[in-house]
Design a protein around this motif. Sequence first.
Motif, PDB file in Angstrom:
ATOM      1  N   GLY A 124       0.811  -1.208   0.000  1.00 29.70           N
ATOM      2  CA  GLY A 124       0.000   0.000   0.000  1.00 29.70           C
ATOM      3  C   GLY A 124       0.841   1.253   0.000  1.00 29.70           C
ATOM      4  N   CYS A 125       1.795   1.338   0.935  1.00 32.74           N
ATOM      5  CA  CYS A 125       2.557   2.582   1.091  1.00 32.74           C
ATOM      6  C   CYS A 125       4.055   2.413   0.904  1.00 32.74           C
ATOM      7  CB  CYS A 125       2.299   3.183   2.471  1.00 32.74           C
ATOM      8  SG  CYS A 125       2.971   2.202   3.833  1.00 32.74           S
ATOM      9  N   ARG A 149      -1.014  -5.291   3.479  1.00 29.04           N
ATOM     10  CA  ARG A 149      -1.336  -3.988   4.054  1.00 29.04           C
ATOM     11  C   ARG A 149      -1.826  -4.105   5.494  1.00 29.04           C
ATOM     12  NH1 ARG A 149      -5.681  -1.484   0.902  1.00 29.04           N
ATOM     13  NH2 ARG A 149      -6.360  -3.640   0.767  1.00 29.04           N
ATOM     14  N   CYS A 197      -1.091   1.280   6.835  1.00 27.58           N
ATOM     15  CA  CYS A 197      -2.179   0.841   5.962  1.00 27.58           C
ATOM     16  C   CYS A 197      -3.246  -0.005   6.645  1.00 27.58           C
ATOM     17  CB  CYS A 197      -1.609   0.095   4.758  1.00 27.58           C
ATOM     18  SG  CYS A 197      -0.723   1.218   3.639  1.00 27.58           S
ATOM     19  N   THR A 247     -11.394   3.738  -1.128  1.00 31.14           N
ATOM     20  CA  THR A 247     -10.131   4.455  -0.914  1.00 31.14           C
ATOM     21  C   THR A 247      -9.380   4.610  -2.223  1.00 31.14           C
ATOM     22  OG1 THR A 247      -8.843   2.457  -0.440  1.00 31.14           O
ATOM     23  CG2 THR A 247      -9.919   3.522   1.440  1.00 31.14           C
ATOM     24  N   TRP A 248      -8.658   5.720  -2.324  1.00 32.97           N
ATOM     25  CA  TRP A 248      -7.775   5.987  -3.451  1.00 32.97           C
ATOM     26  C   TRP A 248      -6.496   6.579  -2.892  1.00 32.97           C
ATOM     27  CZ3 TRP A 248     -12.807   7.684  -3.273  1.00 32.97           C
ATOM     28  CH2 TRP A 248     -13.667   7.349  -4.318  1.00 32.97           C
ATOM     29  N   GLN A 249      -5.344   6.166  -3.398  1.00 34.32           N
ATOM     30  CA  GLN A 249      -4.112   6.869  -3.088  1.00 34.32           C
ATOM     31  C   GLN A 249      -3.943   7.941  -4.157  1.00 34.32           C
ATOM     32  OE1 GLN A 249      -0.308   4.792  -3.108  1.00 34.32           O
ATOM     33  NE2 GLN A 249       0.401   6.152  -1.480  1.00 34.32           N
ATOM     34  N   THR A 276      -2.564  10.378  -6.716  1.00 35.55           N
ATOM     35  CA  THR A 276      -1.372  10.507  -7.553  1.00 35.55           C
ATOM     36  C   THR A 276      -1.668  11.519  -8.657  1.00 35.55           C
ATOM     37  OG1 THR A 276      -1.995   8.802  -9.155  1.00 35.55           O
ATOM     38  CG2 THR A 276      -0.787   8.063  -7.182  1.00 35.55           C
ATOM     39  N   GLY A 293       0.261  11.150  -2.680  1.00 44.58           N
ATOM     40  CA  GLY A 293       0.757  10.104  -1.786  1.00 44.58           C
ATOM     41  C   GLY A 293      -0.202   9.810  -0.647  1.00 44.58           C
ATOM     42  N   ASP A 294      -1.053  10.788  -0.277  1.00 46.60           N
ATOM     43  CA  ASP A 294      -2.062  10.567   0.761  1.00 46.60           C
ATOM     44  C   ASP A 294      -3.180   9.686   0.213  1.00 46.60           C
ATOM     45  OD1 ASP A 294      -0.648  12.325   2.397  1.00 46.60           O
ATOM     46  OD2 ASP A 294      -2.063  13.991   2.145  1.00 46.60           O
ATOM     47  N   TRP A 295      -3.943   9.097   1.123  1.00 44.00           N
ATOM     48  CA  TRP A 295      -5.103   8.290   0.748  1.00 44.00           C
ATOM     49  C   TRP A 295      -6.359   9.101   0.994  1.00 44.00           C
ATOM     50  CZ3 TRP A 295      -5.114   3.322  -1.260  1.00 44.00           C
ATOM     51  CH2 TRP A 295      -3.849   2.720  -1.353  1.00 44.00           C
ATOM     52  N   ALA A 311       0.005  10.146   4.053  1.00 43.81           N
ATOM     53  CA  ALA A 311       1.101   9.246   3.704  1.00 43.81           C
ATOM     54  C   ALA A 311       2.103   9.243   4.852  1.00 43.81           C
ATOM     55  CB  ALA A 311       1.781   9.717   2.415  1.00 43.81           C
TER      56      ALA A 311
END
Length: 157
Positions: free
Chosen positions: A31-32, A54, A60, A73-75, A77, A125-127, A141
């Motif tokens: 995940g991260c 995760r 995560c 959820t979406w990271q 980008t 980078g944040d979710w 993040a």
Amino acid sequence: MQPRTHTPDRTTVDADGREATTFALKRACNGCGLELGDLDGRDVDAHGNTADVRGECSNCAPLVELETAGCRTWQLTRRNIAEIDDAVDRDGIYAKGYWQDVDGKLTVVGLRIGTGETRIVARFGDWIIRHPDGRWSVHKAPASGGPVDPETFLTGE
């Protein structure tokens, strides 16, 4: 779940003065990217696919719990900012790029969701989390390899 071993790299010098480093392969969160420890048998399933780890990650694991509770959820980008903006817009909430000065140039660094004092900001980078009740929140993040403070992971502070 059994905690992972964290085998440190070991450098040895032979009689001729040559150095050799022995190391264990490490597993990172899918995940991260935080390092979780040594790679082991639980990381690949019977079909050779890499397992989702995760839930082992201090950053995560809360996201996995939120997804289980029905959150989307979406990271964030640069590639998916428009997709997330559209999802927020479909909920009737205002969203737009979040701009900051970067090296003297005004640059989009994230997404602002909502208006006024209730708005939230997610940086790349944040979710971003959409809760089943229609609320939106941000899971920050991790700071360069460290775990996220559980007190602030949803508030974005």
